[in-house]
Design an enzyme around this catalytic site. Structure first.
Site, PDB file in Angstrom:
ATOM      1  CG  ASP A 178       7.957 164.750  -8.960  1.00  0.00           C
ATOM      2  OD1 ASP A 178       6.839 164.483  -9.435  1.00  0.00           O
ATOM      3  OD2 ASP A 178       8.441 164.097  -8.022  1.00  0.00           O
TER       4      ASP A 178
HETATM    5  C1  BGC Z   1       5.810 162.058  -7.529  1.00  0.00           C
HETATM    6  C2  BGC Z   1       6.346 161.396  -8.770  1.00  0.00           C
HETATM    7  C3  BGC Z   1       5.194 161.011  -9.658  1.00  0.00           C
HETATM    8  C4  BGC Z   1       4.422 162.259  -9.995  1.00  0.00           C
HETATM    9  C5  BGC Z   1       3.296 162.025 -10.959  1.00  0.00           C
HETATM   10  C6  BGC Z   1       4.831 163.182  -7.831  1.00  0.00           C
HETATM   11  O1  BGC Z   1       4.190 163.631  -6.701  1.00  0.00           O
HETATM   12  O2  BGC Z   1       6.889 162.539  -6.763  1.00  0.00           O
HETATM   13  O3  BGC Z   1       7.143 160.300  -8.449  1.00  0.00           O
HETATM   14  O4  BGC Z   1       5.666 160.367 -10.805  1.00  0.00           O
HETATM   15  O5  BGC Z   1       3.879 162.787  -8.792  1.00  0.00           O
HETATM   16  O6  BGC Z   1       2.304 161.285 -10.414  1.00  0.00           O
END
Ligand code: BGC
Length: 757
Positions: free
Chosen positions: A292
Site C-alpha cells: 500500500d
Molecule cells: C489506500 C489504498 C489505495 C492506495 C492508492 C492508499 O492510501 O489504502 O487502498 O489503493 O492508497 O491510492
C-alpha cells in the site's frame, strides 16, 4: 535490444494470430516462456525497476511526496527503474508516460497504470457497501464491468479494487468500500467484482487487472481508528478475514495489496506468514503483491524495521513484490542483493509475477492499447451505462421502517416539504473513493423527486452537514453551530402533507482516514430532525451515509426510514423511484446497525458467551450492558419491502453419509399486495465444535421475486465446504455432531430445524 524484444514480440504476435485455437494452457506457457526470455535479458537494476511504483503528478491518494521527486521519477521511468505508475489517467497522460518507458528505456518494457477505480470511473455506481446491500451478484459484476470499461478507455489497465476487508466496526471509515461484516457474502461479492473488472479475457481492451485488498485484517483496526493496530485470534483470521481473499484468488485476481496495519505484532507488508506461507504457497497465488502507499517505509514508524533499507529487505523477503511510493525498493534492493542480504531469486520471482500480468494484459503487443482518444470520448459517461447503474442503485436501497405504510408516497396531489442540505447535493452522493469522477455529476434527490411532477414541492436546506471546502485529501469541517436555516425548514414542514428529510453523512465523511467515534447524524442534523418532528410527524427520513449509523431516536419516532447510502450518478432517480413506489425496495443490510456506538464491534455471527441469557428478572451476572440492550437496532440481512413474505415447510434431508449433501427446502410466499423481491437466507449453527462456532453463519442465499399470493419452493444443498470451518492451525475440518438450520429474510431468521452429521 529494445528492437530485438519488439521484433521478438511481433513474431510471437503473428504466431498467435495464425493459430486462433490456442488453448489457455498453451497461452499461459507461451507467456511463461516470454517472461523467462525477457528476464534473462534484464539486469538486476532493471528487474528491481519492475518492482517500483510511483504516483503520478495528478492526484494524490496518500501523504504528498516531496515535490523534488518529480524530476527523479521521470528520469527513473526513462532508465527502466519503474514498473508501474498510479494516479496517471486520461489517454493523453497515459500515452505520454508510457512513451517514456517504451521509447526511452533500454528494454522498452511497458508500464502498468493503476488507479483506484473503486465504484466507477466517471459514471459512478453506489459505494461498495451500498451495492453489497443489493445481494445481487450479477448487478455487482456488471457494475465492476462498467467501471473497467470506462477506466480502460482512459488509459488505465489496473484497478486497486475490490476491497474485500471484512469489518465489524462502523467507526472505521473504510467500511464504505467493502462488502460488510460477513465472510460468505463478502466472498461471493469478491468473486463477482473480480470477474467484473477482469472479465473472461484480460487481454481485451475493456478489461483491467483487479486487486484484492488489503491483505490482511485491515478492517479490524482497534477502536475503528484508521491505520491502527490489529490484534485478532487465529480463528477470526482463518474463518472471517481470509475467506474473501481466498475467493478472489480462486477467481484469478491478478494482484493483492498489502495492508497498512500491524497484525499480531508484524506489519502486514513484512509478514512472511501471510504473504508467502498462506497466499503464495498454500493458495498458489501466481499474481503479484503490491504494497500500500508507502507501507514498506511505514514499517520503520511501526517499530519493525530500523530504516528504509531494513524495511525493503523485510518486505521483499516476506513476499511483497511491488513497492508503491516508498522508494525503498528502488534505492535499497540492489545493494541488499549484492551484499547477500536478499536472495536474487526473490527479485526474479517478484519481477516474473509483474511481467506475467503485463503479458496477460497484452501490453507487450501494444503498450498503447488503452490509449485511443476516440474510444475515450465515446466511452466516458456513455448514456448506455446509466440504466445499469440506476438498476444497482435501486437494488442497494434498504427500507428500514414503514409504519402505517407511510411509504410509498402518493405520486400526485401531495404538498411535500423536502428538508436537508444533502437533498440538493450533486456531489456528496458520489461517495468517497471516486477520484476519477467529476463533482456535481450525480442526480440529487431533489432532481429525482421533482420528476414526479403531480405533487407540489418546497425545499429548505435546514442546515449544512459540513462547511467549507470538501476535498478528498483534506479534513472536513462539520457544521456544529449554524442553525440559521431551522426556522425556514420548520415553516415549510408545518403545512406539508409529507416531509422528506434527507440527512446523514457527506460522501467524504467516510472512506480512508475518516474514522468517527460517533455513529449519529453529524452536526446539528439530529436537532433539526427533532424540531421538524415537533411540527409535523409525517416524516420520511432518507439516510445518506457511508457506514451503519446508530439512530435509536429516529427508529422510535420517525414513521418512514430509507437507507439510501451514497448511490452514485443515478442517486436521486433511484431514491425517487423507491419513495414513490415505482421500485419495490429489496435491499438487505450487509452490516449490523447498532443502537449505540458503545456496542461496536457488533455483528450477527458472534460466539455465544458462557452466560448468554438473563437467568431471571433482576439478575446481574450475565453477558450484557447495564444501560443498553445487547441486540442491534437493525440486524444483518434486514430490509423491508412494500409487500410481505412468509416462510414455511422447512424440510431437511440429510444424505451426507451417502452423497455428502444436506438438502434444505422451504416454501416462500408473497403475503402482501404488491409484487416484490426478497433474499432467502440460510444460516447454520454447528452447535458443538472443537473450536467454538458462531451462533449463526450465513451459508447460502437466493433472491426470489413473487407476485402477490404466489409461493415458491426454494432448495439449497449444503456440502462439506458449508459444514466445516478452519481450526486454529488453519486446516479446514468438518466435525460430526448436531447442526441447527435457520431460514428467513434476515439474520434473525427463526424458522429452524436440525440435523446430525
Ligand atoms: C489506500 C489504498 C489505495 C492506495 C492508492 C492508499 O492510501 O489504502 O487502498 O489503493 O492508497 O491510492
Amino acid at each position: 535490444m529494445k528492437l530485438l524484444i519488439l521484433g521478438f514480440v511481433a513474431i510471437l504476435f503473428i504466431g498467435c494470430q495464425q493459430d486462433p485455437s490456442l488453448s489457455n494452457k498453451t497461452e499461459e506457457s507461451n507467456i511463461d516462456q516470454q517472461v523467462e526470455e525477457l528476464l534473462a535479458e534484464m539486469t538486476l537494476e532493471e528487474k528491481i525497476g519492475q518492482l517500483n511504483q510511483y504516483s503520478g503528478f495528478m492526484d494524490f491518494t496518500g501523504p504528498q511526496p516531496n515535490k523534488g521527486r518529480t524530476a527523479k521519477k521521470l528520469e527513473h521511468i526513462k532508465n527502466g527503474k519503474v514498473g508501474a505508475m498510479l494516479n496517471v489517467h486520461g489517454v493523453d497522460n497515459v500515452r505520454a508516460v508510457q512513451k517514456m518507458a517504451v521509447k526511452e528505456s533500454r528494454l522498452g518494457i511497458p508500464l502498468l497504470f493503476g488507479f483506484d477505480v473503486v465504484h466507477g470511473y466517471k459514471t459512478i455506481s453506489p459505494i461498495p457497501i451500498a451495492e453489497a446491500a443489493s445481494w445481487d451478484l450479477e448487478a455487482m459484476r456488471r457494475s465492476a464491468e462498467i467501471a473497467a470499461e470506462e477506466a480502460s478507455a482512459s488509459g488505465i489497465n489496473w484497478t486497486f479494487a475490490p476491497m474485500v476487508d471484512i469489518s465489524r466496526d462502523a467507526r472505521w471509515g473504510r467500511v464504505m468500500e467493502g462488502a460488510g461484516e460477513d465472510p460468505y457474502l463478502g466472498s461471493q461479492i469478491a468473486k463477482a467484482r473480480v470477474k467484473g473488472f477482469q472479465g473472461e479475457d484480460l487481454s481485451k481492451t475493456n478489461t483491467i487487472a483487479a486487486t484484492a485488498k488489503h491483505f490482511a485484517a485491515y478492517g479490524f483496526a482497534e477502536a475503528g481508528r484508521e491505520y491502527n493496530t490489529v490484534d485478532i485470534g487465529t480463528s477470526t483470521l482463518y474463518n472471517v478475514v481470509l475467506p474473501p481473499f481466498k475467493a478472489a484468488v480462486d477467481a484469478d485476481v491478478k494482484s493483492i495489496m498489502n495492508a497498512f496495519n500491524v497484525l499480531n505484532g508484524i506489519p502486514a507488508t513484512g509478514d512472511k506468514f501471510l504473504l508467502r506461507d498462506i497466499l503464495k504457497d498454500k493458495w498458489n497465488f501466481d499474481g503479484f503483491v503490491v504494497s500500500d502507499w508507502d507501507s514498506v517505509g511505514e514499517m520503520v514508524a511501526h517499530g519493525f524495521a530500523e530504516d528504509g533499507r531494513e524495511a525493503a529487505k523485510q518486505a521483499a523477503i516476506a513476499g511483497s513484490d511491488m513497492d508503491m511510493e516508498s522508494y525503498h525498493f528502488v534505492e535499497e534492493l540492489q545493494s541488499l542483493v549484492e551484499d547477500g542480504e536478499v536472495d536474487e531469486e526473490l527479485i526474479n520471482d517478484a519481477a516474473r509475477r509483474i511481467l506475467r500480468v503485463k503479458y496477460e494484459l497484452g501490453l507487450f503487443e501494444d503498450p498503447y492499447k488503452y490509449c485511443s482518444e476516440e474510444r475515450e470520448k465515446e466511452t466516458l459517461y456513455n448514456p448506455k451505462f446509466r440504466a445499469d447503474v440506476l438498476d444497482i442503485a435501486k437494488k442497494s436501497i434498504v427500507l428500514l421502517k414503514n409504519q402505517n405504510d407511510i411509504l410509498p408516497v402518493k405520486t400526485s396531489g401531495q404538498n411535500i416539504a423536502v428538508i436537508g442540505a444533502l437533498a440538493d447535493d450533486k456531489t456528496s452522493p458520489l461517495g468517497s473513493w471516486r477520484i476519477g469522477a467529476d463533482d456535481e455529476s450525480a442526480i440529487s434527490v431533489l432532481e429525482g423527486i421533482e420528476k414526479y411532477d403531480q405533487n407540489k414541492y418546497t425545499y429548505s436546506k435546514g442546515a449544512d452537514v459540513v462547511t467549507g471546502e470538501t476535498q478528498f485529501t483534506r479534513e472536513l469541517k462539520v457544521n456544529t453551530t449554524d442553525k440559521s436555516g431551522f426556522n425556514d425548514a420548520i415553516s415549510i414542514a408545518k403545512s406539508a402533507d409529507v416531509v422528506i428529510m434527507v440527512l446523514g453523512e457527506h460522501g467524504l465523511q467516510s472512506g480512508e482516514a475518516r474514522s468517527r467515534t460517533r455513529l449519529d447524524l453529524p452536526g446539528v442534523q439530529q436537532e433539526l430532525l427533532e424540531e421538524v418532528y415537533e411540527v409535523n410527524q409525517n416524516i420520511v427520513l432518507v439516510l445518506q451515509n457511508g457506514r451503519p449509523l446508530a439512530l435509536p431516536w429516529a427508529d422510535e419516532h420517525i414513521p418512514g426510514i430509507v437507507e439510501a447510502w451514497q448511490l452514485g450518478t443515478e442517486s436521486g432517480n433511484a431514491i425517487a423511484e423507491v419513495l414513490f413506489g415505482d421500485y419495490n425496495p429489496s435491499g438487505k443490510l450487509p452490516m449490523t446497525f447498532p443502537r449505540h456506538v458503545g456496542q461496536v464491534p457488533i455483528y450477527y455471527n458472534k460466539k455465544s458467551t458462557g452466560r448468554p441469557e438473563l437467568p431471571s428478572p433482576g439478575e446481574v451476572f450475565w453477558s450484557h450492558y447495564t444501560d443498553e440492550q445487547n441486540s442491534s437496532l437493525y440486524p444483518f440481512g434486514f430490509g423491508l419491502s412494500y409487500t410481505s413474505f412468509s416462510f414455511k415447510h422447512l424440510i431437511i434431508e440429510n444424505n451426507h453419509s451417502d452423497d455428502g449433501t444436506v438438502s434444505v427446502s422451504v416454501e416462500v410466499s408473497n403475503t402482501g399486495k404488491r409484487k416484490g423481491k426478497t433474499t432467502v437466507q440460510l444460516y447454520l449453527q454447528d452447535e458443538f465444535a472443537s473450536v467454538t462456532r458462531p451462533v449463526k453463519e450465513l451459508k447460502v442465499f437466493e433472491q426470489v421475486e413473487l407476485d402477490p399470493g404466489e409461493s415458491r419452493e426454494i432448495k439449497f444443498q449444503l456440502r462439506d465446504k458449508d459444514l466445516g470451518f478452519y481450526n486454529n492451525s488453519g486446516e479446514f475440518v468438518v466435525e460430526k455432531g448436531s447442526f441447527k438450520v435457520y431460514v428467513g429474510e434476515d439474520s434473525h431468521a427463526d424458522l429452524s430445524g436440525e440435523f446430525q452429521l
